[in-house]
Design an enzyme around this catalytic site. Structure first.
Site, short mmCIF file in Angstrom:
data_model
loop_
_atom_site.label_atom_id
_atom_site.label_comp_id
_atom_site.label_asym_id
_atom_site.label_seq_id
_atom_site.Cartn_x
_atom_site.Cartn_y
_atom_site.Cartn_z
CB SER A 94 61.09 62.37 -29.91
OG SER A 94 61.79 61.79 -28.85
CB THR A 221 56.57 60.44 -25.62
OG1 THR A 221 55.72 61.17 -26.47
CG2 THR A 221 56.22 60.72 -24.18
CB THR A 239 56.14 64.26 -25.45
OG1 THR A 239 56.24 63.92 -26.83
CG2 THR A 239 54.88 65.06 -25.25
NE ARG A 249 48.53 66.04 -30.85
CZ ARG A 249 49.34 65.14 -30.33
NH1 ARG A 249 50.42 65.52 -29.67
NH2 ARG A 249 49.09 63.87 -30.44
CB VAL A 250 47.29 69.38 -25.56
CG1 VAL A 250 47.71 68.58 -24.34
CG2 VAL A 250 47.67 70.85 -25.38
N GLY A 251 48.71 66.55 -26.74
CA GLY A 251 48.54 65.10 -26.85
C GLY A 251 48.14 64.49 -25.52
CG ASP A 252 49.25 60.42 -25.06
OD1 ASP A 252 50.00 61.18 -25.70
OD2 ASP A 252 49.49 59.21 -24.90
CB THR A 272 55.58 56.40 -26.26
OG1 THR A 272 55.71 54.99 -26.51
CG2 THR A 272 56.47 56.79 -25.10
N GLY A 273 53.35 57.03 -28.28
CA GLY A 273 52.62 56.65 -29.49
C GLY A 273 51.48 57.61 -29.75
N GLY A 275 48.84 59.82 -29.48
CA GLY A 275 48.19 60.36 -28.29
C GLY A 275 46.68 60.41 -28.40
N1 ASP Z 1 51.99 60.43 -27.27
C1 ASP Z 1 52.64 61.62 -27.72
C2 ASP Z 1 51.62 62.57 -28.27
O1 ASP Z 1 50.68 62.13 -28.89
C3 ASP Z 1 53.64 61.40 -28.77
C4 ASP Z 1 54.45 60.16 -28.66
O2 ASP Z 1 54.45 59.49 -27.69
O3 ASP Z 1 55.15 59.80 -29.56
O4 ASP Z 1 51.84 63.75 -28.14
#
Ligand code: ASP
Length: 373
Positions: A94, A221, A239, A249-252, A272-273, A275
């Site tokens: 991850s 993450t 992450t 794609r860029v997450g949070d 985490t989670g 994004g």
């Molecule tokens: N928050 C991260 C994202 O969306 C992924 C994760 O935390 O599991 O890229």
């Protein structure tokens, strides 16, 4: 134990002393950090994956970060050394090396870090070929006038800073899972305009349900925040992002205010989670602002989760109870050294380390039940 009052704190205290009692009380409630801090108990908090022993390692992330911090290392250096353990772990799919790749089979990494006392920040997004994106983010923070470098530019920067660039960060494990996913999906990796259902996301979740991919690693993450005895606060988030994401794609995680936010006088929050839910609501910033207004880390975090819930209205993102069909978690510290882990649903845990040693604790959940109820 009391600690010597620093000039800055003395001036703050003096400002309060010069006020009437009523105006001092109101100033303190508006600006809680006017209070002179007493000695702070150092603490490190992180996502739950920060308290697992890794391939060949003798310390967990929070232990490593805490140990370095109390031995006098810079807080951010300590936190980054901690998360490097997960980034370099080939068995963790991850984060960093061996993270689950994007839809083209390429591992693209995101990371951010913030230094409270120095008021500096650095981040990288869609970075390919470097196992430790958190260290590249720290280099952005330390050596540039910028806060965020992406894609090829981020890689070029890393090369110029002396990082080793590798052709491929997949491990046998991550490549095997990607091939399995590829086998199951058709090439249309975009939302059906009518149903807005994602073929690739559905197949990915089936692989989670079948136990092929760890639920926590589909997203996945590590965020790690720490405060030392001097009250210096820093944070880092790193992450490989959402498994099988659309390339680019860029997450949070690398976005300041979303995957991480630190205000050295107030506190730190990271996530985490899912994004996208966090990006829409900029929750780490929101949490720090709620703490600035005096909320405890737990209440500030729950407030952000309520905001996410209120702004989640698309049917595809709701379960049969009308609640969010995804998880999102926050890890929070304030300037007094109080901390919390909060999650959309009761169930996830978080890691922390203090002078009593490392612990895994339950997050405070906003909702009962499960995302897929
Ligand atoms: N928050 C991260 C994202 O969306 C992924 C994760 O935390 O599991 O890229």
């Amino acid at each position: 134990m009391s600690k010597p009052i620093k000039r800055r704190d003395f001036m703050r205290a003096g400002a309060v002393a010069g006020m009437t009692l009523a105006s001092a009380k109101s100033a303190i409630s508006q600006f809680p950090n006017l209070l002179v801090q007493s000695a702070i108990k150092p603490v490190v908090v992180s996502s739950a994956n920060g308290n697992r022993f890794r391939h060949g390692g003798d310390m967990t992330v929070v232990q490593k970060a805490f140990t370095m911090m109390v031995q006098g290392a810079d807080v951010l250096d300590a936190l980054v050394a901690g998360v490097n353990i997960v980034e370099l772990d080939p068995l963790d799919d991850s984060v960093g090396y061996g993270g689950l790749p994007n839809a083209d089979g390429v591992v693209q990494l995101d990371a951010s870090c913030m230094h409270g006392p120095k008021k500096r920040a650095g981040a990288v997004a869609s970075l390919e070929g470097v196992r430790t994106p958190s260290l590249v983010a720290k280099s952005v923070l330390e050596t540039t006038d910028h806060h965020l470098l992406v894609g090829k530019g981020a890689q070029m920067f890393a090369r110029n800073m002396g990082f080793k660039i590798e052709d491929d960060l997949n491990t046998e494990h991550s490549r095997r899972l990607w091939l399995e996913w590829k086998r199951r999906t058709d090439p249309s990796h975009y939302l059906d305009p009518k149903t807005r259902a994602e073929v690739w996301h559905r197949e990915g979740l089936k692989m989670v349900a079948e136990g092929l991919v760890d639920r926590e690693h589909y997203y996945g993450t590590i965020n790690c925040n720490g405060i030392n005895a001097k009250g210096e606060i820093c944070g880092v988030t790193t992450t490989s992002g959402l498994a099988w994401k659309i390339p680019g794609r860029v997450g949070d995680s690398p976005i300041l205010g979303a995957g991480l936010y630190v205000d050295g006088a107030v506190g730190a929050a990271g996530s985490t989670g899912r994004g996208e839910a966090n990006l829409y609501n900029l929750c780490s910033f929101l949490i720090v602002e709620e703490m600035r207004r005096g909320k405890h880390p737990k209440d500030a975090g729950l407030e952000a989760l309520r905001r996410i819930k209120a702004n989640t209205v698309e049917k595809r993102l709701l379960n049969s109870k009308g609640n969010p069909s995804f998880g999102v978690n926050f890890y929070i510290i304030n300037a007094k050294g109080e901390f919390a882990g909060v999650s959309m649903y009761q169930g996830p845990s978080y890691a922390m380390c203090s002078d009593a040693g490392p612990q895994t604790l339950p997050c405070e959940g906003l909702l009962q039940g499960k995302p897929n109820d």
